[in-house]
Design an enzyme around this catalytic site. Structure first.
Site, PDB file in Angstrom:
ATOM      1  N   CYS A   1      -1.183   9.503  -5.211  1.00  0.00           N
ATOM      2  CA  CYS A   1      -1.144   9.754  -3.768  1.00  0.00           C
ATOM      3  C   CYS A   1       0.100  10.515  -3.317  1.00  0.00           C
ATOM      4  CB  CYS A   1      -1.247   8.431  -3.016  1.00  0.00           C
ATOM      5  SG  CYS A   1      -2.674   7.459  -3.514  1.00  0.00           S
TER       6      CYS A   1
ATOM      7  N   HIS B   1       3.924   7.116   4.768  1.00  0.00           N
ATOM      8  CA  HIS B   1       2.757   7.078   3.880  1.00  0.00           C
ATOM      9  C   HIS B   1       1.671   6.261   4.563  1.00  0.00           C
ATOM     10  CE1 HIS B   1       0.600   7.555   0.181  1.00  0.00           C
ATOM     11  NE2 HIS B   1       0.562   6.262  -0.073  1.00  0.00           N
TER      12      HIS B   1
ATOM     13  N   GLU C   1       6.921  -0.321   2.742  1.00  0.00           N
ATOM     14  CA  GLU C   1       7.469   0.928   3.268  1.00  0.00           C
ATOM     15  C   GLU C   1       8.385   0.646   4.456  1.00  0.00           C
ATOM     16  OE1 GLU C   1       6.144   5.510   4.420  1.00  0.00           O
ATOM     17  OE2 GLU C   1       4.608   3.948   4.349  1.00  0.00           O
TER      18      GLU C   1
ATOM     19  N   LYS D   1      -2.782   8.978   8.601  1.00  0.00           N
ATOM     20  CA  LYS D   1      -3.953   8.372   7.966  1.00  0.00           C
ATOM     21  C   LYS D   1      -4.761   7.524   8.946  1.00  0.00           C
ATOM     22  CE  LYS D   1      -1.963   8.311   3.296  1.00  0.00           C
ATOM     23  NZ  LYS D   1      -0.630   8.852   3.610  1.00  0.00           N
TER      24      LYS D   1
ATOM     25  N   HIS E   1      -7.121   8.410   3.952  1.00  0.00           N
ATOM     26  CA  HIS E   1      -6.217   8.729   2.843  1.00  0.00           C
ATOM     27  C   HIS E   1      -6.830   9.832   1.997  1.00  0.00           C
ATOM     28  CE1 HIS E   1      -3.221   8.571  -0.099  1.00  0.00           C
ATOM     29  NE2 HIS E   1      -3.141   7.275  -0.318  1.00  0.00           N
TER      30      HIS E   1
ATOM     31  N   PHE F   1       0.328   5.545  -6.760  1.00  0.00           N
ATOM     32  CA  PHE F   1       0.108   4.582  -7.838  1.00  0.00           C
ATOM     33  C   PHE F   1       0.936   5.000  -9.050  1.00  0.00           C
ATOM     34  CE2 PHE F   1      -4.469   2.994  -6.697  1.00  0.00           C
ATOM     35  CZ  PHE F   1      -3.942   2.298  -5.617  1.00  0.00           C
TER      36      PHE F   1
END
Length: 409
Positions: free
Chosen positions: A163, A302, A313, A334, A339, A397
Site C-alpha cells: 500500500c 494513510h 498512525e 480514502k 483504498h 503490509f
C-alpha cells in the site's frame, strides 16, 4: 548539490472521477465512490461493497489493439499517464529520451489474468494458457507500457511496497531527479484488484469492511470503523528538475521537498503499535526537505479505516510532532475513494497538490465520533486554509512506511 524537483503534470483515474478535474471536484464536494460490487456475484462473500472505477472505456485513451494486450491496472495507468503528459506539455521530440524515465508501481498487478488463466489450465490443460499470460499479469508492465508508448528511455522502475507503492514510486523518481539520473519522470501508482480472489483474500485477513451501507463503510478515524473498502484506479504525475521545467516554460504546480522511508520490522500486516516506524518516515521527510515540524500544518494520512492503522498512525503523528500534533489538520482521502492499494499514495499526492494550490483541505467523509485515544483534528468538515506544506503518508503490509513532503513552488 541536490537539484530541486517540481510537479508539472497530473493525471488520474479514480472511483469518483476520471481526469484530475473530475476527481478533484468530487473530493471538494465530499462525494464517495462506494457501491455494491458489479464485477462478480458477491452472494457468498462477506464484503459486498467496493469503490469501482465507473464508465471507463480504454479505447478512448489508447489504441484498441494495445488495450486488448493490457489488463485493467495497465489501462488505468496508460489513461492517467496520457492526461499527465498532455497536462505537462512534454514534447518528447524536444527531449533527450534517455533523460526521461518512468517509475510507475502496482502492488498486485493483474489478479484477473491469474484467475482467468488458472481456470483455463484446470479446464483445458497447460497448452491452452495464453502466451500473453505472464506479460499481462506482471506488475512492471504499467511502467513498461507507458515507456513504450511515449519513448521514455531513461530509468524505468516498478516499485512494489504494497500500500506504500504509489508514494515510494514518486519518492524514488524524486530522488533520481535530485541526484541527476534523469531530468523528467512519469511516476505514480496503479491498481485494479477488485476481483473474486482479491476480495476473498483481503476479507480472509479481516481487513475489509463488511458494512453494506455505502455511507458508513469507509470511515477512517471513526470509532465504528471496521476495515477498508477496496478501490481501484491510477494516479500519475510528471516530476521535473526545476530549471528544466523553467527553460521549457512548463506550468509548475508544486515542489517536492522531501522523501522519508522506514521499516517497522514488526509484523507482516500490522503497523508497529507505538507508531515509531511511521513517525521516523515523517521525520525523515521533513529533515530531507529542511522543514521544521512546527512549520507543517497538514497531513494526508494513510487513514485506511482499520482499527489498528488509524490508532497506530495517530500514535506515530504524536511521536513525530509532539505537542504540535494537536495543531495539525489531518484527513483521509480514502473516506471517499476507498483504498487504491498501490495507487493510493499517488492519488493522495495529487489531492495534496490541489489542496496546496487552492488553500482547501477536504473533510474526512463519514467521520462522526472517534474513541478516546484518537483525539487529533481529523477534519470532520472541509476548511479553507493556507497549506504551505503537506505531508502524505503511506503504510504498506510488510512494514513499509513512506512519506512525501510537498510545498508551494
Amino acid at each position: 548539490m541536490k537539484r530541486r524537483v517540481v510537479v508539472t503534470g497530473m493525471g488520474a483515474v479514480t472511483p469518483v472521477g476520471i481526469g484530475v478535474e473530475a476527481f478533484w471536484n468530487s473530493i471538494r464536494l465530499g462525494r464517495t465512490g462506494f457501491a455494491p460490487i458489479t464485477r462478480f456475484d458477491t452472494t457468498d462473500y462477506k464484503c459486498k461493497l467496493a469503490a469501482e472505477v465507473k464508465d471507463f472505456h480504454p479505447e478512448e485513451y489508447m489504441d484498441k489493439k494495445a488495450a486488448r494486450r493490457m489488463e485493467p491496472f495497465c489501462q488505468y495507468a496508460m489513461a492517467a499517464a496520457g492526461e499527465a503528459m498532455a497536462d505537462a506539455g512534454l514534447d518528447m521530440e524536444q527531449e533527450d529520451a534517455y533523460r526521461v524515465g518512468c517509475c510507475v508501481g502496482s502492488g498486485i498487478g493483474s489478479l484477473q489474468a491469474a484467475e482467468r488463466e488458472y481456470g483455463r489450465l484446470l479446464e483445458k490443460g497447460p497448452s491452452k494458457v495464453s502466451p500473453l499470460f505472464v506479460p499481462l499479469m506482471i506488475s512492471n508492465m504499467a511502467a513498461g507500457n507507458i515507456s513504450i508508448a511515449y519513448g521514455l528511455k531513461g530509468k524505468s522502475l516498478n516499485v512494489v511496497t504494497a500500500c506504500a507503492t504509489g508514494t515510494n514510486s514518486i519518492g524514488e523518481a524524486f530522488r533520481s531527479i535530485q541526484y541527476g539520473e534523469m531530468d523528467v519522470c512519469v511516476t505514480g501508482g496503479t491498481e485494479g484488484a477488485i476481483t473474486p480472489l482479491g476480495i476473498a483474500g483481503f476479507s480472509a485477513l479481516t481487513a475489509l469492511s463488511s458494512s453494506t451501507d455505502p455511507e458508513r463503510c469507509s470511515i477512517p478515524f471513526d470509532k465504528d470503523r471496521s476495515g477498508f473498502v477496496m478501490g481501484e484506479g491510477a494516479g500519475i504525475v510528471i516530476l521535473e528538475e526545476m530549471e528544466h521545467a523553467r527553460k521549457r516554460g512548463a506550468h509548475i504546480y508544486a515542489e517536492v521537498l522531501g522523501y522519508g522511508c522506514s521499516s517497522d520490522a514488526y509484523h507482516i500486516t500490522s503497523p508497529a503499535e507505538d507508531g515509531a516506524g511511521a513517525a521516523k518516515a515523517m521525520q525523515n521527510a521533513m529533515e530531507d526537505g529542511g522543514v521544521e515540524p512546527e512549520a507543517v500544518s497538514y497531513i494526508n494520512a494513510h487513514g485506511t479505516g482499520t482499527h489498528l492503522n488509524d490508532l497506530f498512525e495517530t500514535r506515530a503523528i504524536k511521536l513525530a510532532f509532539g505537542s504540535h500534533a494537536g495543531k495539525l489538520k489531518i484527513n483521509s482521502t480514502k473516506s471517499m475513494i476507498g483504498h487504491l492499494l498501490g495507487a493510493a499514495g499517488a492519488a493522495e499526492f495529487i489531492v495534496c497538490v490541489k489542496e496546496i494550490q487552492e488553500g482547501f483541505i477536504h473533510k474526512t467523509v463519514g467521520l462522526r465520533e472517534s474513541e478516546e485515544e484518537l483525539d487529533l483534528d481529523y477534519c470532520r468538515e472541509s476548511c479553507h486554509v493556507e497549506v504551505p506544506y503537506a505531508l502524505s503518508n503511506s503504510l504498506g503490509f510488510g512494514g513499509h512506511n513512506a512519506t512525501l513532503l510537498i510545498g508551494r513552488p
